[in-house]
Design a protein around this motif. Structure first.
Motif, PDB file in Angstrom:
ATOM      1  N   LYS A   1      -5.186   7.926 -11.904  1.00 39.62           N
ATOM      2  CA  LYS A   1      -4.813   6.518 -11.787  1.00 39.62           C
ATOM      3  C   LYS A   1      -3.529   6.218 -12.561  1.00 39.62           C
ATOM      4  CE  LYS A   1      -8.373   5.267  -9.316  1.00 39.62           C
ATOM      5  NZ  LYS A   1      -8.210   4.752  -7.923  1.00 39.62           N
ATOM      6  N   ILE A   2      -3.376   6.906 -13.695  1.00 36.26           N
ATOM      7  CA  ILE A   2      -2.170   6.685 -14.504  1.00 36.26           C
ATOM      8  C   ILE A   2      -0.937   7.158 -13.754  1.00 36.26           C
ATOM      9  CG2 ILE A   2      -1.003   7.370 -16.626  1.00 36.26           C
ATOM     10  CD1 ILE A   2      -3.717   7.502 -17.978  1.00 36.26           C
ATOM     11  N   GLN A   3      -1.014   8.340 -13.154  1.00 35.40           N
ATOM     12  CA  GLN A   3       0.153   8.855 -12.440  1.00 35.40           C
ATOM     13  C   GLN A   3       0.473   8.007 -11.209  1.00 35.40           C
ATOM     14  OE1 GLN A   3      -1.472  12.748 -11.495  1.00 35.40           O
ATOM     15  NE2 GLN A   3      -1.481  12.261  -9.327  1.00 35.40           N
ATOM     16  N   GLU A   4      -0.538   7.468 -10.552  1.00 34.20           N
ATOM     17  CA  GLU A   4      -0.280   6.591  -9.420  1.00 34.20           C
ATOM     18  C   GLU A   4       0.408   5.305  -9.872  1.00 34.20           C
ATOM     19  OE1 GLU A   4      -0.749   6.931  -6.125  1.00 34.20           O
ATOM     20  OE2 GLU A   4      -1.216   9.040  -6.490  1.00 34.20           O
ATOM     21  N   HIS A   5      -0.030   4.758 -10.999  1.00 35.91           N
ATOM     22  CA  HIS A   5       0.606   3.538 -11.513  1.00 35.91           C
ATOM     23  C   HIS A   5       2.038   3.817 -11.967  1.00 35.91           C
ATOM     24  CE1 HIS A   5       0.866  -0.390 -13.421  1.00 35.91           C
ATOM     25  NE2 HIS A   5       1.370   0.219 -14.492  1.00 35.91           N
ATOM     26  N   VAL A   6       2.269   4.969 -12.580  1.00 34.26           N
ATOM     27  CA  VAL A   6       3.623   5.322 -13.006  1.00 34.26           C
ATOM     28  C   VAL A   6       4.537   5.461 -11.797  1.00 34.26           C
ATOM     29  CG1 VAL A   6       5.000   7.163 -14.056  1.00 34.26           C
ATOM     30  CG2 VAL A   6       2.913   6.387 -15.172  1.00 34.26           C
ATOM     31  N   LYS A   7       4.042   6.054 -10.749  1.00 33.19           N
ATOM     32  CA  LYS A   7       4.855   6.217  -9.546  1.00 33.19           C
ATOM     33  C   LYS A   7       5.208   4.865  -8.924  1.00 33.19           C
ATOM     34  CE  LYS A   7       5.026   8.814  -5.196  1.00 33.19           C
ATOM     35  NZ  LYS A   7       5.555   7.682  -4.421  1.00 33.19           N
ATOM     36  N   ARG A   8       4.233   3.959  -8.852  1.00 29.88           N
ATOM     37  CA  ARG A   8       4.517   2.630  -8.308  1.00 29.88           C
ATOM     38  C   ARG A   8       5.496   1.869  -9.191  1.00 29.88           C
ATOM     39  NH1 ARG A   8      -1.168   2.686  -7.449  1.00 29.88           N
ATOM     40  NH2 ARG A   8      -1.410   1.409  -9.342  1.00 29.88           N
ATOM     41  N   THR A   9       5.370   2.036 -10.500  1.00 28.53           N
ATOM     42  CA  THR A   9       6.285   1.352 -11.422  1.00 28.53           C
ATOM     43  C   THR A   9       7.708   1.874 -11.277  1.00 28.53           C
ATOM     44  OG1 THR A   9       4.434   1.109 -12.979  1.00 28.53           O
ATOM     45  CG2 THR A   9       6.657   0.727 -13.826  1.00 28.53           C
ATOM     46  N   LEU A  10       7.855   3.181 -11.106  1.00 30.55           N
ATOM     47  CA  LEU A  10       9.191   3.749 -10.913  1.00 30.55           C
ATOM     48  C   LEU A  10       9.783   3.333  -9.574  1.00 30.55           C
ATOM     49  CD1 LEU A  10       8.659   7.358 -12.315  1.00 30.55           C
ATOM     50  CD2 LEU A  10       9.915   5.478 -13.396  1.00 30.55           C
ATOM     51  N   ASP A  11       8.958   3.178  -8.567  1.00 27.71           N
ATOM     52  CA  ASP A  11       9.465   2.715  -7.277  1.00 27.71           C
ATOM     53  C   ASP A  11      10.059   1.312  -7.383  1.00 27.71           C
ATOM     54  OD1 ASP A  11       8.707   5.074  -6.120  1.00 27.71           O
ATOM     55  OD2 ASP A  11       6.777   4.319  -5.372  1.00 27.71           O
ATOM     56  N   LYS A  12       9.561   0.527  -8.336  1.00 28.75           N
ATOM     57  CA  LYS A  12      10.117  -0.809  -8.567  1.00 28.75           C
ATOM     58  C   LYS A  12      11.361  -0.779  -9.458  1.00 28.75           C
ATOM     59  CE  LYS A  12       5.501  -2.882  -8.287  1.00 28.75           C
ATOM     60  NZ  LYS A  12       4.460  -3.653  -9.027  1.00 28.75           N
TER      61      LYS A  12
END
Length: 625
Positions: free
Chosen positions: A78-89
């Motif tokens: 879940k952490i890596q998924e959130h980090v990926k979404r945050t970087l996409d922003k």
């Protein structure tokens, strides 16, 4: 410690209102600060400058946001998924802080991979290396994916020499590591980094680390090496070496490529290597960079790896191969089974012992046939690949094909290809090549008819006709005189009238297109043109107007030739020609005067002679000659 700008800021305390570089008193006391910055830091100094520092309030806000997220994010996935979404922003600071906080209690290697990949994609090599070192310091062990991201990022870096040093250093440390050894993917990425930098010595030193197990060379490995050998002479040419030395190094690289290809063939025959189109074309393009003998080997190469027929060794009287009429050396007993087998092999994505030809192969064939002057085979290979293998030609394929036809002076085939080309591929270069082919094909009695067919396509599909292409079309009308020269002995007057009719038909065909070309200056395509000043508009349109005026002068010269030599019997047509000639003459004079006045106004006019006006009669006399 003063080498790092962040450390220097923390040492100096709060950031001053004026730029840090203005504080010369600190810099003078530490002279080593300006000289100790490495090349990698210099190349990416903008990384730290582009990212503004956060204020204390923003830092507190960011800490609170990350703390709230970590209250609900416990699973590393879940952490890596959130980090990926945050970087996409684009919120890198938030993603980096969250990853650092999460590293205290969990293994979040994938999250660190996302951070490194983000910096690599944004061409921040130094920042990515800092994240890699920080990752290891926080006990987050890099995995194979981490090194793949780093090596591929180095290969795509805008600073290839600096990327080579970083990639080779990490790759060498991996070789001595007991935990994780580099694999073929890592080796290929490092080879690609060296190839892009043109560092062949380092590249071949990396090749020596290959083995038969973990780092076994594959088709991509040999493709990278062959492409590096092909591009290396270009680097030497830009370095200022003499042409003889460049050719010597080019032949040396071709010989090295041939020895490498022998190794490829041996592994291919032992089923230790899969040959694909990319690898075959890499070797073929190395051969096309050599002399005529090397270019002749391209057809042998394609016959060996793709089983393409050799049309230069078959009877030219036989019909062309198509899907319904396969060549004799590939014809099975049942034609329908040949169709099914060919379709199955092509649609299966190349799962076969031999490589499947495609667009890259088609361009390679056209380049080889152009270099060896075997242009008569171009349409046979073109029809074979587009018919049997269903290759859909792209823009580069058409350009190479037209170039081959231009060298072979095949105006009839050129006209047919241009009429069949997709509209998106048609441009001014296409028609210039077509008319140049018609000019060179002056022994063909139908060359001017082919030029007319090409001109009709240009008038139909180009919004504004090309001025240079129009001049080439007119030149083809004046130069295609073979049939009239043969008629001159038996009927001199008739041959003169026929040539005059041909020239006037060309001018008449150009007349509407030339009006459209001139209207483009009065009614531009974009509304923004009307808001510009006259000087800016003059600067933008000066080159195009000069081309248009040159075309007008050529048209005047052609009409003068017809009128002065009395090359038409119909006086009504002669009167129309004189009227049009006067219109064009006044247009050229008017534009010449406006051009001179605007240059004087802008202070760019040359020193005037006499009254400072151009004698348009002298210009037209030069055009007639």
């Amino acid at each position: 410690m003063f080498v790092c700008r962040a450390c220097l800021r923390r040492t100096l305390g709060p950031r001053p209102l004026y730029p840090l570089r203005a504080a010369t008193s600190f810099a003078s006391s530490r002279r080593g600060y300006a000289t100790a910055v490495t090349d990698l830091q210099t190349a990416e100094a903008k990384d730290s400058e582009d990212a503004p520092e956060l204020s204390p309030a923003q830092n507190r806000r960011l800490e609170w946001v990350v703390k709230k997220h970590l209250e609900y994010l416990k699973d590393p996935y879940k952490i890596q998924e959130h980090v990926k979404r945050t970087l996409d922003k684009g919120a890198f600071d938030e993603a980096a802080l969250l990853t650092r906080k999460a590293s205290r209690d969990a293994k979040v290697t994938v999250s660190w991979n996302h951070l490194i990949d983000y910096q690599m994609r944004n061409q921040r090599l130094h920042a990515a290396m800092k994240l890699y070192n920080e990752m290891k310091k926080r006990a987050q062990l890099p995995d194979a994916k981490t090194y793949t991201i780093i090596f591929r990022g180095c290969a795509e870096s805008m600073h290839p020499k600096l990327a080579v040093s970083e990639a080779v250093k990490i790759y060498t440390s991996m070789l001595t590591s007991e935990r994780l050894k580099p694999n073929t993917i890592h080796m290929n990425a490092v080879l690609d980094t060296c190839a892009r930098a043109g560092d062949l010595d380092t590249m071949f030193s990396i090749v020596k680390t290959a083995d038969a197990r973990l780092r076994a060379p594959n088709n991509q490995t040999y493709t990278i090496i062959l492409n590096a050998l092909r591009h290396k002479p270009d680097f030497n040419r830009r370095s200022g070496l003499e042409e003889v030395e460049v050719e010597r190094m080019k032949q040396l690289n071709i010989e090295r490529a041939k020895s490498i290809w022998e190794e490829v063939v041996q592994k291919w025959k032992k089923a230790q290597l899969v040959i694909d189109e990319q690898l075959v074309c890499a070797m073929g393009r190395v051969l096309t960079s050599g002399n005529k003998a090397d270019n002749n080997m391209v057809l042998d190469l394609l016959e060996q790896t793709m089983k393409l027929p050799r049309f230069d060794k078959t009877d030219s009287s036989k019909s062309l191969p198509t899907a319904s009429n396969p060549p004799d050396n590939a014809r099975p007993t049942d034609v329908e089974s040949f169709r099914k087998e060919t379709s199955r092999l092509v649609e299966s994505g190349g799962v076969r012992t031999h490589a499947t030809p495609g667009n890259n192969t088609l361009s390679l064939l056209m380049i080889s046939l152009t270099s060896t002057k075997k242009t008569s085979l171009a349409h046979r290979y073109w029809d074979y690949l587009t018919g049997v293998y269903r290759v859909t030609p792209d823009k580069d394929n058409y350009y190479r094909y037209l170039k081959c036809l231009q060298v072979g002076k095949a105006s009839t085939r050129m006209a047919e290809v241009i009429r069949q080309m997709p509209h998106d591929f048609l441009n001014s270069v296409t028609f210039r090549m077509g008319f140049s082919t018609c000019i060179g094909d002056n022994l063909n009695q139908h060359a001017f008819s082919n030029a007319c067919r090409i001109f009709d396509v240009m008038a139909e599909h180009l919004r504004y006709p090309d001025a240079l292409a129009m001049r080439l079309f007119l030149q083809s009308a004046r130069g295609n005189t073979r049939q009239y020269a043969e008629q001159k002995d038996s009927d001199p007057q008739g041959s003169k009238y026929a040539l005059g009719k041909q020239i006037i038909s060309a001018v008449d065909r150009m007349w509407p297109s030339f009006r459209i070309l001139m209207n483009s200056f009065s009614y531009p395509a974009h509304d923004k043109e009307s808001t510009k000043s006259p000087e800016e508009k003059f600067e933008k349109e000066q080159g195009d107007k000069q081309e248009a005026m040159t075309t007008a002068r050529r048209m005047v010269a052609a009409m003068d030739k017809v009128v002065t030599e009395n090359m038409l019997a119909d006086q009504t047509v002669m009167n129309i020609i004189r009227t049009r000639r006067n219109i064009l003459n006044r247009l050229v004079e008017r534009n010449t005067e406006k051009n001179w006045e605007m240059q004087e106004k802008m202070g760019k006019a040359r020193p005037a002679q006499g009254k400072g006006r151009v004698n348009i009669g002298d210009v037209l006399d030069q055009e007639r000659v």
